[in-house]
Motif scaffolding. Structure first.
Motif, PDB file in Angstrom:
ATOM      1  N   THR A  65      20.389  12.512  -0.246  1.00 15.02           N
ATOM      2  CA  THR A  65      21.576  12.817  -1.038  1.00 15.02           C
ATOM      3  C   THR A  65      22.873  12.490  -0.315  1.00 15.02           C
ATOM      4  O   THR A  65      23.904  12.269  -0.957  1.00 15.02           O
ATOM      5  N   ILE A  66      22.862  12.465   1.018  1.00 17.01           N
ATOM      6  CA  ILE A  66      24.094  12.278   1.777  1.00 17.01           C
ATOM      7  C   ILE A  66      24.627  10.862   1.594  1.00 17.01           C
ATOM      8  O   ILE A  66      23.886   9.882   1.682  1.00 17.01           O
ATOM      9  N   SER A  67      25.916  10.759   1.328  1.00 16.71           N
ATOM     10  CA  SER A  67      26.565   9.464   1.218  1.00 16.71           C
ATOM     11  C   SER A  67      27.860   9.506   2.011  1.00 16.71           C
ATOM     12  O   SER A  67      28.782  10.246   1.668  1.00 16.71           O
ATOM     13  N   VAL A  68      27.927   8.744   3.098  1.00 18.06           N
ATOM     14  CA  VAL A  68      29.131   8.677   3.916  1.00 18.06           C
ATOM     15  C   VAL A  68      29.705   7.262   3.785  1.00 18.06           C
ATOM     16  O   VAL A  68      30.626   7.032   3.022  1.00 18.06           O
ATOM     17  N   LEU A  69      29.149   6.318   4.522  1.00 20.56           N
ATOM     18  CA  LEU A  69      29.488   4.920   4.243  1.00 20.56           C
ATOM     19  C   LEU A  69      28.901   4.505   2.902  1.00 20.56           C
ATOM     20  O   LEU A  69      29.544   3.879   2.067  1.00 20.56           O
ATOM     21  N   ALA A  70      27.636   4.834   2.734  1.00 20.18           N
ATOM     22  CA  ALA A  70      26.893   4.549   1.518  1.00 20.18           C
ATOM     23  C   ALA A  70      25.642   5.421   1.589  1.00 20.18           C
ATOM     24  O   ALA A  70      25.401   6.088   2.595  1.00 20.18           O
ATOM     25  N   ARG A  71      24.851   5.430   0.537  1.00 21.62           N
ATOM     26  CA  ARG A  71      23.609   6.189   0.612  1.00 21.62           C
ATOM     27  C   ARG A  71      22.611   5.465   1.511  1.00 21.62           C
ATOM     28  O   ARG A  71      22.669   4.245   1.686  1.00 21.62           O
ATOM     29  N   SER A  72      21.693   6.240   2.057  1.00 19.10           N
ATOM     30  CA  SER A  72      20.804   5.704   3.083  1.00 19.10           C
ATOM     31  C   SER A  72      20.004   4.507   2.586  1.00 19.10           C
ATOM     32  O   SER A  72      19.801   3.551   3.323  1.00 19.10           O
ATOM     33  N   HIS A  73      19.526   4.540   1.337  1.00 18.47           N
ATOM     34  CA  HIS A  73      18.703   3.424   0.860  1.00 18.47           C
ATOM     35  C   HIS A  73      19.512   2.136   0.745  1.00 18.47           C
ATOM     36  O   HIS A  73      18.933   1.047   0.752  1.00 18.47           O
TER      37      HIS A  73
END
Length: 388
Positions: free
Chosen positions: A49-57
């Motif tokens: 669920t975490i999105s900083v730069l972008a989501r992990s996937h």
């Protein structure tokens, strides 16, 4: 040059380079295969669920291939039935051709003696009927995801569709605004794959081999953890998986390698990039420490005063080693390096390159650095950022 498969003894450095190549960070990247090629090669891409730069996937193909369009990445995962979401290492995007090999997990869910949620007798059938009539739907469209209480207070329709997902009657075919989109397996999975009926042993043998290929070389726990198999499940099938027993100098446990990984010596260009903490190169922390001598912990769920490296610290991969990390944030069109650490002065230039590339990828036009450790490297990092 190739290794001797009959009695493979690998140095720790050879094992590291094998792992990097297997994960797509050493040698020429397969740009023609794009995001789908990365997914097929890795076998699983973790969602979070975490999105900083972008989501992990999104960060996974970016780390290997560079600045792909983010919409292109998302479409590559979900359009035309190329993938589905299911429980692997965690909630993961999986290549659709691996659907038959998770039958053992679907059967195990069906055989669970109890669940955390009670379910009205008719709710399961109602969800299946609604999906059959109306087509792919989110939990909200099925009648609402919650009853109005705390986050775990799911509605009957949400409980039912999640149970159907685990059983395999329903498939998550995409994420829409981060909501799962559910469809019937009979529609979402191609019939030739849906009709394959594999035993638990056949499933486990395939997943152990897939994990070994994706890792290049690994211990029992490394390979089992890739798709969250139990140790005894690994033990039952590894001898027939096609993986090759090897000895890695400096590792205190037996290891196995992909025969393809042993066929040629890993060489080529190293990728310089920031890594998601959920990247399969580093998602098992003991393996990361063993291979790279680098201790990393996701601190998003650690109370702020106890964080050492920041909320979503991303390790820096450069020259085949982990040489720093940064906790990024975005403020408008500025990428903010809130907290940044470097192994030594040699890591300054790679960090500047990685930050500059990441900023451009997410539409930022400048980079601002806040805390640097060690502080004496701040000036050279600032210079590097301004000269790229």
């Amino acid at each position: 040059m190739a290794f001797s498969i009959d009695s493979a003894v690998l140095s720790a450095d050879e094992a590291r380079r094998i792992a990097l190549r297997a994960q797509g960070f050493l040698g020429a990247p397969d740009r023609r295969g794009g995001t789908r090629g990365v997914l097929r090669h890795l076998g699983a891409v973790q969602l979070d669920t975490i999105s900083v730069l972008a989501r992990s996937h999104e960060l996974i193909p970016y780390a290997r291939l560079g600045t792909l369009g983010r919409r292109t990445v998302e479409d590559a995962y979900w359009t035309n039935g190329h993938s589905f979401e299911y429980w692997s290492h965690a909630a993961c995007i999986l290549p659709v051709e691996e659907w038959p090999h998770f039958a053992f997990r679907r059967r195990a869910y069906r055989n669970r003696p109890q669940w955390h949620h009670d379910l009205a007798p008719s709710a399961y059938d109602q969800v299946i009927k609604q999906l059959r009539t109306e087509g792919p739907l989110t939990a909200t469209e099925l009648g609402g995801a919650k009853n109005g209480g705390e986050w775990w207070d799911w509605s009957d329709s949400k409980i039912a569709v999640e149970r159907a997902l685990m059983y395999g009657d329903v498939v998550c075919t995409e994420r829409r605004s981060w909501k799962r989109v559910y469809d019937l397996a009979e529609r979402a999975i191609p019939a030739p794959l849906l009709d394959i009926d594999l035993s638990d042993t056949e499933c486990l043998r395939r997943l152990v081999r897939l994990a070994g290929d994706a890792l290049g070389v690994g211990t029992r726990s490394d390979i089992a953890d890739y798709h969250r198999l139990k140790a005894e499940q690994f033990d039952a099938v590894v001898a027939d998986s096609g993986l090759v027993p090897v000895t890695v100098q400096g590792w205190d446990k037996p290891a196995w390698a992909s025969p393809e990984a042993l066929a040629t010596t890993p060489r080529g260009r190293h990728r310089t990039t920031l890594l998601s903490p959920f990247d399969s190169l580093i998602w098992e922390r003991p393996r990361t420490e063993r291979i790279f001598g680098f201790t990393h912990r996701l601190e998003a769920y650690v109370p702020r005063p106890k964080r050492i490296h920041g909320y979503f610290a991303m390790p820096l991969l450069a020259g085949g080693h982990l040489v720093g990390r940064v906790d990024p944030a975005r403020e408008g069109t500025t990428l903010v390096a809130r907290q940044l650490s470097l192994k030594n002065a040699k890591a300054v230039r790679p960090m500047a390159e990685a930050l500059t590339e990441a900023a451009a990828w997410v539409g930022c036009t400048q980079v601002r650095v806040e805390r640097v450790d060690p502080p004496e490297l701040r000036a050279s990092l600032t210079t590097a950022l301004t000269t790229l």
